[in-house]
Write a protein that holds these residues in place. Structure first.
Motif, short mmCIF file in Angstrom:
data_model
loop_
_atom_site.label_atom_id
_atom_site.label_comp_id
_atom_site.label_asym_id
_atom_site.label_seq_id
_atom_site.Cartn_x
_atom_site.Cartn_y
_atom_site.Cartn_z
N TYR A 240 0.79 -1.17 0.01
CA TYR A 240 0.16 0.07 0.08
C TYR A 240 0.70 1.17 -0.05
O TYR A 240 0.58 2.11 -0.67
CB TYR A 240 -1.13 -0.01 1.22
N LEU A 243 1.84 1.93 -3.37
CA LEU A 243 0.64 2.37 -4.08
C LEU A 243 0.64 3.93 -3.97
O LEU A 243 0.29 4.74 -4.75
CB LEU A 243 -0.48 1.80 -3.55
N ALA A 244 0.88 4.25 -2.55
CA ALA A 244 0.69 5.80 -2.09
C ALA A 244 2.11 6.35 -2.87
O ALA A 244 1.74 7.58 -3.56
CB ALA A 244 1.04 5.82 -0.67
N ILE A 247 1.19 7.14 -6.50
CA ILE A 247 0.40 8.35 -6.65
C ILE A 247 1.24 9.59 -6.29
O ILE A 247 1.11 10.53 -7.15
CB ILE A 247 -0.74 8.44 -5.72
N PHE A 294 1.28 7.94 4.19
CA PHE A 294 -0.27 7.84 3.65
C PHE A 294 -0.89 9.31 4.02
O PHE A 294 -1.68 9.70 3.05
CB PHE A 294 -1.04 6.90 4.67
N ILE A 295 -0.34 10.09 4.89
CA ILE A 295 -0.92 11.28 5.26
C ILE A 295 -0.28 12.20 4.06
O ILE A 295 -1.15 13.12 3.53
CB ILE A 295 -0.40 11.86 6.62
N THR A 297 0.32 11.39 0.93
CA THR A 297 -0.19 11.07 -0.19
C THR A 297 -1.90 11.71 -0.18
O THR A 297 -2.25 12.09 -1.20
CB THR A 297 -0.60 9.38 -0.41
N VAL A 298 -2.59 11.65 0.97
CA VAL A 298 -3.69 12.23 1.01
C VAL A 298 -3.80 13.62 0.90
O VAL A 298 -4.50 14.06 0.04
CB VAL A 298 -4.46 11.92 2.62
#
Lengths: 322, 364
Positions: A240, A243-244, A247, A294-295, A297-298
């Protein structure tokens, strides 16, 4: 932070970024061809298990690598079958593959080795060992550059260099070959590719196959180079994170390298929280560093730092017009 | 015109898919040197052979009802909410805060308050991905995956920090006060001498789950909002043309979805553990995906699928206890169900459609 510690951190960054990079490039081929793949995690996990299992039994890490790639390719084939041939939902297929790998690896590991879902410890030829680049020892005493060469550039396993070489190779394939042009086209406008007389199905299967190959190397690296054997859920969300990173890199190979190095550096930092504490004076929560990819990427997805636009035909099965 | 009669679509295809998943699971059991038939018998007797087994089966089923409904409502708006796990984690946090810091006089009020908090926290965790999808077009699957990880880290952070019992080494909150204790099945169905459901965690939340099924059914098929959600799911452009705001539908559907996933926490946090621990959700958020796919996103189907998965979960625990088959076998079965009912749906559907077409041709 002194120079030696910095080098150690960067060295760890290299080692931790490698599986991310391989998985990220794997996703890049697949998604550029219009096949979303959230099954990177599962493919890596399956490859990690089978590579460690075969390496443990045969004593040869190269056989292990082959087996790992094979396991990952089989899952890729399932994904291709579901999302290309049967035009199913690519995301659901990816989820299924992740669970399939998470369950099967433990069930089979328990049945084969009876060690609570892990493989025996690997050692010697059953692992990828660090290779020393020429003159590393001799140049070690050279100020600044010597340690950089010795610590950072030399002394990794072969798969680290393979991963790094994959970046220019991927760039070259995508932007300088006919296959790459078609691959990118099939992710943007498959109907146009079809009209030009090129098989959409074949191209997408090829992309998914390359994805499986690279995920296989990534997973084998985890179990036979980074660590010495398979343990349950050893990918720990790396699929994951890849994946991030994809992106974050906006589906481009060189940026994928930078993103993976950044995320690898974050992982290295969370392992060495003592260094961070000494450097900035207060304690940073390791949990926070772990989820920072993750943060970030968001934040990217929220469009604060440029917009991440995925390939246009991504996620859509192609139906030939009649 | 539909090629297939409705019963084939609703019953036959899921049945064939499950059968395929079951056959493959049996092959896996065979391959690791165990007897599939004996395993099935053990699962049935362990999960359904006693009120104790039923108590566990229904407890697990309650979790899956909530997460399954959560995935379903998002499916109706053609969104894939893979973040049920994170939303349920946040729901647990809401329940814990409600139970720990508000002095409830009676369990009924505590249940009401905890449900509200769980729904609120779950919905809030779904709100950001929903907003990004609606306004920025960033894919909800990607963002909800990331929010799962962020939720897990947040809970971890709180449980080793602010919410931990001072002096304790265990990452968990204090035990909830006695007044918040929900009646378990053992408390409720206890007439005469024999005790039913002794020691099993099934509790009154099961009935809340049934009510949620009913409410969601009414919402989807009996209200204007439900109609709008379904039409948006069928065709975004047509819905837009009819004056339905995509932003509103995405937000509302995801908020309901998050709220439902969060509400799972009244079962596992307030009903069972009576305190908040790490990894309380135990993957139930992901099982919701399998449940929703198998239940064809219909609340009644979700209920049946949740019961099946409750059986699989309890049966799987029994297998792990009495045989050498590890618990992870359930994850394999779950994966196969998702694969066959979700991704490989057309593999079953296409030949069946051909069959029905040729049957119809033969008739006319």
């Amino acid at each position: 932070m002194d120079f030696a510690t910095l080098l150690q951190m960067l060295d760890a960054t290299m080692r931790l970024a490698t599986p991310l990079l391989l998985a990220c490039l794997a996703g890049l081929y697949s998604e550029r061809a219009g096949i979303f793949d959230i099954g990177l995690e599962g493919k890596m996990l399956a490859a990690a298990f089978l590579s460690a299992a075969i390496a443990a039994v045969s004593g040869s890490v190269w056989l292990g690598l082959l087996a790992g790639i094979g396991a990952s390719m089989v899952l890729s084939l399932i994904h291709g079958l579901a999302s290309i041939t049967f035009r199913g939902n690519q995301l659901i297929s990816g989820v299924a593959i992740n669970f399939l790998a998470a369950g099967l690896t433990v069930v089979v590991a328990q049945s084969w080795f009876r060690q609570g879902g892990r493989t025996p410890q690997l050692s010697g030829d059953a692992r990828f060992n660090p290779i020393e680049l020429p003159f590393a020892e001799a140049l070690r005493e050279v100020p600044i550059l010597g340690p950089i060469y010795y610590e950072l550039i030399s002394g990794h396993t072969i798969l680290v260099y393979v991963a790094l070489l994959m970046v220019p190779l991927t760039w070259w394939i995508l932007y300088r070959t006919r296959f790459g042009l078609r691959l990118r086209a099939v992710g943007e406008n498959p109907a146009a590719v079809d009209t030009a007389g090129v098989s959409v199905i074949w191209l997408r299967f090829a992309a998914v196959g390359i994805c499986g190959l690279l995920c296989g190397i990534a997973g084998s690296y985890l179990a036979t180079a980074l660590q010495a054997g398979f343990v349950k859920d050893m990918t720990a969300g790396r699929g994951y994170i890849a994946l991030a990173a994809l992106i974050f890199a906006k589906w481009r190979p060189w940026y994928a390298l930078y993103a993976c190095l950044l995320f690898g550096f974050l992982q290295a930092m969370s392992l060495r929280s003592d260094v961070i504490e000494r450097m900035i004076g207060f304690q940073v929560n390791g949990q926070f560093l772990d989820v920072l990819p993750f943060i970030l990427t968001v934040v990217i997805l929220a469009g604060f730092v440029g917009k991440a636009i995925p390939p246009r035909a991504g996620g859509e099965p192609y139906v030939k017009e009649r | 015109m539909d090629v297939m009669p409705k019963w084939a679509d609703v019953i036959l295809i899921p049945l064939i898919s499950i059968l395929l998943a079951a056959i493959l699971s049996a092959l896996v059991i065979l391959a690791i040197g165990e007897n599939p038939w004996a395993a099935l018998k053990l699962m049935v007797s362990g999960a359904l052979g006693s009120t104790y087994g039923w108590g566990y089966t229904l407890y697990y089923a309650t979790n899956f009802i909530f997460t399954g409904l959560a995935v379903s409502i998002a499916f109706h708006a053609r969104m894939f909410n893979i973040g049920g796990e994170g939303q349920a984690v946040l729901g647990g946090l809401g329940v814990a805060l409600a139970c720990l810091f508000i002095p409830w006089p009676h369990w009924t009020l505590a249940l009401l308050g905890a449900t509200l908090m769980a729904a609120l926290f779950g919905a809030a965790w779904a709100a950001i991905p929903a907003f990004l999808q609606a306004k920025r077009g960033s894919h909800i699957v990607i963002t909800t995956i990331m929010f799962n990880f962020i939720a897990a880290a947040l809970l971890n952070y709180l449980l080793i920090g602010a919410l931990k019992v001072p002096g304790s080494m265990e990452p968990a909150t204090a035990k909830f006060p006695e007044a918040t204790h929900l009646p378990s099945f053992q408390d409720m169905f206890n007439w005469g001498d024999t005790t039913f459901f002794r020691g099993a965690p099934a509790n009154i939340t099961f009935f809340v789950g049934l009510a949620a099924c009913l409410a969601l059914w009414a919402l989807i098929w009996k209200t204007r909002l439900g109609y709008e959600i379904r039409s948006f799911g069928h065709s975004e452009s047509a819905a837009k043309y009819a004056g339905i705001s995509p932003t509103k539908i995405i937000m509302v559907a995801m908020l309901i979805s998050g709220a439902l996933a969060g509400m799972m926490a009244i079962n596992n946090v307030q009903g069972e553990a009576e305190r908040l621990v790490l990894n309380a959700v135990e993957g139930a958020g992901f099982i919701g995906i399998a449940v929703a796919l198998m239940g064809r996103s219909h609340p009644f189907g979700v209920l049946l699928a949740a019961l099946l998965f409750g059986f699989l979960y309890q049966g799987g625990a029994e297998l792990a206890l009495w045989t050498s088959i590890p618990r992870e076998l359930i994850i394999v079965i779950q994966a196969l169900v998702i694969l066959f009912t979700g991704a490989l749906d057309n593999m079953v559907r296409m030949p069946l459609e051909r069959l029905f077409l040729s049957m119809r041709r033969a008739r006319t």
